[in-house]
Design an enzyme around this catalytic site. Sequence first.
Site, short mmCIF file in Angstrom:
data_model
loop_
_atom_site.label_atom_id
_atom_site.label_comp_id
_atom_site.label_asym_id
_atom_site.label_seq_id
_atom_site.Cartn_x
_atom_site.Cartn_y
_atom_site.Cartn_z
N ASN A 9 0.79 -1.23 0.00
CA ASN A 9 0.00 0.00 0.00
C ASN A 9 0.83 1.28 0.00
O ASN A 9 0.27 2.37 -0.11
CB ASN A 9 -1.00 0.01 1.17
CG ASN A 9 -1.94 -1.17 1.10
OD1 ASN A 9 -2.54 -1.42 0.06
ND2 ASN A 9 -2.04 -1.91 2.17
N ARG A 24 -3.40 7.99 -0.30
CA ARG A 24 -3.94 7.17 0.77
C ARG A 24 -3.91 7.92 2.10
O ARG A 24 -2.86 8.38 2.53
CB ARG A 24 -3.08 5.90 0.88
CG ARG A 24 -3.37 5.06 2.08
CD ARG A 24 -2.32 3.97 2.24
NE ARG A 24 -2.62 3.20 3.43
CZ ARG A 24 -1.73 2.47 4.06
NH1 ARG A 24 -0.50 2.40 3.63
NH2 ARG A 24 -2.08 1.81 5.13
N TYR A 58 -0.50 9.84 6.25
CA TYR A 58 0.68 9.63 5.41
C TYR A 58 1.09 10.86 4.59
O TYR A 58 2.11 10.82 3.91
CB TYR A 58 0.43 8.45 4.47
CG TYR A 58 0.21 7.16 5.22
CD1 TYR A 58 1.27 6.48 5.79
CD2 TYR A 58 -1.07 6.64 5.38
CE1 TYR A 58 1.07 5.30 6.50
CE2 TYR A 58 -1.28 5.45 6.08
CZ TYR A 58 -0.21 4.80 6.63
OH TYR A 58 -0.40 3.64 7.33
N ASN A 109 10.55 -0.46 4.92
CA ASN A 109 9.23 -0.21 5.47
C ASN A 109 8.36 -1.36 4.98
O ASN A 109 7.82 -1.31 3.89
CB ASN A 109 8.67 1.14 5.02
CG ASN A 109 7.35 1.46 5.68
OD1 ASN A 109 6.69 0.58 6.21
ND2 ASN A 109 6.95 2.72 5.63
N ALA A 137 2.35 -3.26 6.70
CA ALA A 137 1.58 -4.21 7.52
C ALA A 137 2.30 -5.54 7.72
O ALA A 137 2.11 -6.20 8.75
CB ALA A 137 0.21 -4.44 6.89
N HIS A 197 4.16 -6.55 11.04
CA HIS A 197 3.45 -7.07 12.21
C HIS A 197 2.96 -8.50 12.02
O HIS A 197 2.40 -9.08 12.94
CB HIS A 197 2.27 -6.16 12.54
CG HIS A 197 2.58 -4.71 12.36
ND1 HIS A 197 3.49 -4.04 13.15
CD2 HIS A 197 2.15 -3.80 11.43
CE1 HIS A 197 3.59 -2.78 12.74
NE2 HIS A 197 2.80 -2.63 11.70
N ASP A 211 12.83 -13.20 9.13
CA ASP A 211 13.88 -14.20 8.89
C ASP A 211 14.80 -13.78 7.74
O ASP A 211 16.01 -14.01 7.80
CB ASP A 211 13.27 -15.57 8.58
CG ASP A 211 12.67 -16.25 9.80
OD1 ASP A 211 12.90 -15.79 10.94
OD2 ASP A 211 11.96 -17.26 9.60
N GLU A 251 14.64 -0.35 9.97
CA GLU A 251 13.18 -0.41 9.80
C GLU A 251 12.62 0.99 9.96
O GLU A 251 12.96 1.69 10.91
CB GLU A 251 12.58 -1.36 10.85
CG GLU A 251 11.07 -1.44 10.80
CD GLU A 251 10.50 -2.31 11.92
OE1 GLU A 251 9.36 -2.03 12.32
OE2 GLU A 251 11.19 -3.25 12.40
N HIS A 289 8.93 3.53 9.63
CA HIS A 289 7.48 3.68 9.48
C HIS A 289 7.16 5.16 9.45
O HIS A 289 7.73 5.95 10.21
CB HIS A 289 6.74 2.98 10.63
CG HIS A 289 6.95 1.51 10.63
ND1 HIS A 289 6.31 0.68 9.75
CD2 HIS A 289 7.78 0.74 11.37
CE1 HIS A 289 6.72 -0.55 9.95
NE2 HIS A 289 7.63 -0.54 10.93
N ILE A 290 6.26 5.52 8.59
CA ILE A 290 5.86 6.91 8.43
C ILE A 290 5.05 7.37 9.64
O ILE A 290 5.29 8.43 10.19
CB ILE A 290 5.05 7.07 7.12
CG1 ILE A 290 5.95 6.74 5.93
CG2 ILE A 290 4.45 8.46 7.01
CD1 ILE A 290 5.20 6.54 4.62
N SER A 291 4.12 6.53 10.05
CA SER A 291 3.29 6.88 11.21
C SER A 291 3.94 6.35 12.48
O SER A 291 4.85 5.51 12.44
CB SER A 291 1.89 6.26 11.06
OG SER A 291 1.97 4.84 11.13
N ARG A 343 -1.10 3.70 17.23
CA ARG A 343 -2.14 3.10 16.40
C ARG A 343 -2.63 1.81 17.05
O ARG A 343 -2.38 1.56 18.23
CB ARG A 343 -1.58 2.88 14.99
CG ARG A 343 -1.18 4.22 14.35
CD ARG A 343 -0.70 4.08 12.95
NE ARG A 343 -1.79 3.61 12.09
CZ ARG A 343 -1.60 3.23 10.83
NH1 ARG A 343 -0.40 3.26 10.29
NH2 ARG A 343 -2.61 2.82 10.10
N ARG A 362 -0.11 -3.25 15.80
CA ARG A 362 1.00 -2.58 15.13
C ARG A 362 2.19 -2.32 16.08
O ARG A 362 3.22 -1.83 15.66
CB ARG A 362 0.54 -1.26 14.52
CG ARG A 362 -0.45 -1.44 13.39
CD ARG A 362 -0.77 -0.14 12.71
NE ARG A 362 -1.95 -0.23 11.88
CZ ARG A 362 -1.96 -0.64 10.61
NH1 ARG A 362 -0.84 -0.99 10.02
NH2 ARG A 362 -3.10 -0.68 9.94
#
Length: 139
Positions: free
Chosen positions: A11, A18, A23, A72, A75, A78, A85, A96, A98-100, A105, A109
């Site tokens: 997404n 979106r 975002y 990133n 989803a 999670h 792995d 790693e 994440h934007i949010s 949330r 998450r």
Amino acid sequence: MKKLMIINGPNLNLLGKREPEIYGNLSFTEFLDEVKNKYKNVSISHFQSNIEGELIDKLHKVGFEYDGIILNAAAYTHTSVGIGDAVAAIQTPVVEVHISNTFDREEFRHQSYVAPHTKGVIVGFGLQSYELAIQSFLG
């Protein structure tokens, strides 16, 4: 010249369209153009897929030849033991992002199957999360 790969999961191809309240209004392509212009001394590549196996395949492919990966997994962060792995199996360090703020949330998450295998995690700074990750590889 450092070689960095940004890998985006499901997404994230819809950024700019979106849920702009979460975002933002900038597409990832627009953001990436700005970042590449700002960090001209860094080779920055990008890959996006909505398919878990394609993300794993890309990690395997670049995980031994790049200086850093910014991931990133969206989803899949999670839910995917497989992506976690894959990150553990490669030599290239991974950050790693994440934007949010995933901790602001839904509770599901708050868990990451990727984070235990990374150099670090950056969450909640919008698209700037990616830039902070880039800077972590330059310092």
